[in-house]
Write a protein that holds these residues in place. Structure first.
Motif, short mmCIF file in Angstrom:
data_model
loop_
_atom_site.label_atom_id
_atom_site.label_comp_id
_atom_site.label_asym_id
_atom_site.label_seq_id
_atom_site.Cartn_x
_atom_site.Cartn_y
_atom_site.Cartn_z
N UNK A 136 36.71 27.40 51.37
CA UNK A 136 36.36 28.51 50.43
C UNK A 136 37.74 28.54 50.25
N UNK A 137 37.80 29.06 48.76
CA UNK A 137 38.45 29.11 47.39
C UNK A 137 38.78 30.14 47.33
N UNK A 138 39.83 30.64 46.09
CA UNK A 138 39.93 30.93 45.11
C UNK A 138 41.05 31.88 44.40
N UNK A 139 40.82 31.75 42.77
CA UNK A 139 42.02 32.29 42.14
C UNK A 139 42.23 33.97 42.50
N UNK A 140 43.46 34.03 43.01
CA UNK A 140 43.85 35.38 43.65
C UNK A 140 42.91 35.99 44.79
N UNK A 141 43.10 35.45 45.58
CA UNK A 141 41.95 35.74 46.45
C UNK A 141 41.45 37.10 46.86
N UNK A 142 42.69 38.31 46.43
CA UNK A 142 42.37 39.91 46.51
C UNK A 142 41.34 40.20 45.42
N UNK A 143 40.98 39.60 44.41
CA UNK A 143 40.82 39.95 43.37
C UNK A 143 39.68 38.65 43.30
N UNK A 144 40.08 38.46 41.07
CA UNK A 144 39.12 37.53 41.01
C UNK A 144 40.32 36.65 40.20
N UNK A 145 39.63 36.38 39.07
CA UNK A 145 40.77 35.41 38.30
C UNK A 145 41.36 36.06 37.38
N UNK A 146 40.23 37.69 37.11
CA UNK A 146 40.48 38.16 35.54
C UNK A 146 41.83 39.17 36.24
N UNK A 147 41.55 39.60 37.01
CA UNK A 147 42.04 41.11 37.93
C UNK A 147 43.66 41.14 37.94
N UNK A 148 44.12 40.27 37.87
CA UNK A 148 45.79 40.63 37.14
C UNK A 148 46.56 39.79 36.96
N UNK A 149 47.94 40.50 36.65
CA UNK A 149 48.52 39.94 35.63
C UNK A 149 50.23 39.50 36.01
N UNK A 150 50.86 38.61 36.08
CA UNK A 150 51.64 38.14 36.79
C UNK A 150 51.67 36.36 37.87
N UNK A 151 52.19 36.13 37.69
CA UNK A 151 51.94 34.63 38.89
C UNK A 151 51.09 34.56 39.91
N UNK A 152 50.02 33.83 40.30
CA UNK A 152 49.04 34.04 40.71
C UNK A 152 49.15 32.99 41.76
N UNK A 153 48.55 32.37 43.23
CA UNK A 153 47.70 31.07 43.35
C UNK A 153 46.38 30.88 43.38
N UNK A 154 45.93 29.55 43.30
CA UNK A 154 44.74 29.11 43.47
C UNK A 154 44.96 28.36 45.19
N UNK A 155 43.90 29.55 45.81
CA UNK A 155 44.24 28.81 47.71
C UNK A 155 42.82 27.93 48.27
N UNK A 156 42.72 27.38 48.56
CA UNK A 156 41.29 27.15 49.62
C UNK A 156 42.10 26.89 50.66
N UNK A 157 40.94 27.33 51.50
CA UNK A 157 41.30 27.19 53.24
C UNK A 157 40.20 27.26 54.52
#
Length: 433
Positions: free
Chosen positions: A292-313
């Motif tokens: 599993x993986x995502x940019x911004x696990x608590x939303x999507x890659x579009x709805x944040x503003x600031x530093x972010x992680x791309x996470x895989x688990x």
């Protein structure tokens, strides 16, 4: 997608996007206050306040907001994210005015009482216990990874909340928080669905136009220093019965060419059974059954503003060592860093991204569209950016993919989180006795 964007005199951002596909309408109010910016020593405060917003307002008693929406055939929800807290209702289209009146009523004056605060402190505290403290893999990796990968307190504190901080919140804390952040000039209102735009404009002015704006504090510095050394963290979990592993990389700046390139790398590496890491770790080596993986696990890659992680688990058996998994991961990423990928792979990733994006925009009666429009209004003052996203991904070249992988998927930009299970060992020891 049709978009009308304007601001009221008090600063409220308003986005209208009519769609007559179904006789329903989504009303969404987004406040630019997420758990990234909550007060120090009050972790979980933004989330606590989300709960407070359902406890009554000037003309609606405790929980009457929820009953009002449900009685009119609608559904509603709210959530707290890194950079916003949102509230939305999906109702029959003839009930748009009801939703606007109710949202304006609580923006004007929330029922902030000691009884409501104590009640919701208990609710949120129990939520933390159920979802994190007493849950196997609770907080993995969405809650723990930002705390280990980031160094700036705003990005790295326990945003779900430490119990002592939640319990320490006072009535004056809540009142000051509401007065500061829940103001029209710190909010966006998005309306999507079957409605008349001119009629909606009159309603919005009627109910929101008279709400006073607030003096907003200067935004905090959210910047993260460049990571120059790989981090590896082991976290014991006495309730877990299998090991788990996650790894995360710091993202490129939002809206940069590399940001869109990493969005396609996400598609190539972890999205779908055709993804490179799924093929390597599941199909070829059998190290795990799912990636599993995502940019911004608590939303999507579009709805944040600031530093972010791309996470895989992933989860794996004890016989498979983390070193084996990470070596296999690196074997895949090394190829992306050493030569341009085939254009066919880029094209397939664009197709997957496009499919996911349009699914997102049409989900839940138009809420997905409202979510992206409100986010781009708050963060970029331009909700029409949603109409340019596909174009930005199509600009990504194989060479940009290689350059982005080399800079942002380097080991020194990575944090690895290992979950050490305790449940299996405890069961073994118990049976042995």
């Amino acid at each position: 997608m049709p978009i009308t964007y304007y601001k009221l005199a008090n600063g409220l951002r308003v986005i209208l996007s009519p769609d007559s596909t179904a006789p329903t309408v989504v009303t969404a109010v987004y406040y630019r206050i997420g758990f990234r910016v909550e007060p120090r020593d009050r972790t979980g405060f933004a989330h606590l306040f989300e709960h407070m917003m359902f406890q009554g307002s000037q003309n609606l008693g405790k929980m009457e907001f929820i009953r009002l929406v449900q009685a009119n055939g609608g559904v509603l929800n709210g959530s707290t994210r890194f950079d916003f807290t949102n509230y939305f209702e999906l109702l029959p289209s003839n009930k748009l005015e009801t939703a606007l009146w109710a949202e304006a009523d609580r923006m004007k004056g929330l029922a902030i009482t000691e009884d409501n605060l104590k009640n919701q402190q208990g609710v949120v505290g129990n939520e933390v216990k159920v979802n994190v403290l007493n849950q196997p893999y609770g907080g993995f990796p969405w809650l723990w990874m930002p705390q280990y990968a980031n160094t700036n307190w705003y990005n790295s504190h326990n945003f779900y909340g430490d119990l002592k901080d939640i319990e320490a919140a006072t009535l004056s804390d809540v009142q000051a928080f509401f007065k500061t952040y829940y103001a029209p000039n710190n909010a966006a209102l998005a309306i999507v669905g079957d409605f008349d735009p001119e009629q909606a404009k009159r309603m919005v002015e009627k109910y929101f136009g008279g709400i006073a704006s607030a003096k907003l504090p200067p935004p905090p510095d959210l910047t993260e220093p460049r990571q120059e050394k790989e981090k590896t963290v082991t976290r014991p979990d006495k309730l877990a019965n299998r090991p788990a592993l996650a790894f995360a990389y710091h993202m490129p700046p939002r809206n940069s060419p590399e940001y869109f390139a990493l969005g396609l790398l996400d598609q190539m590496l972890v999205q779908g059974d055709d993804s490179l890491l799924y093929q390597e770790l599941v199909k070829k080596r059998g190290y795990t059954g799912e990636v599993s993986g995502a940019i911004n696990e608590l939303g999507n890659m579009f709805n944040y503003d600031g530093p972010m992680l791309w996470t895989t688990s992933l989860f794996h058996d004890a016989a498979v060592k983390p070193e084996q998994i990470m070596a296999a991961v690196d074997s895949v990423i090394d190829k992306l860093q050493s030569e341009p990928v085939a254009q066919a792979l880029v094209d397939r990733s664009i197709t997957k991204m496009r499919s996911g994006l349009y699914d997102m925009l049409t989900q839940f009666g138009g809420f997905g569209r409202a979510d992206l429009m409100a986010s781009y209004a708050l963060f970029d003052n331009d909700p029409a950016k949603i109409n340019t996203l596909e174009e930005q991904f199509r600009k990504v070249t194989p060479q940009l993919i290689e350059n982005t992988a080399r800079e942002y998927l380097r080991k020194t930009n990575r944090t690895v989180l290992l979950i050490e299970p305790g449940a299996a060992a405890d069961a073994h020891n118990g049976s042995g006795k």
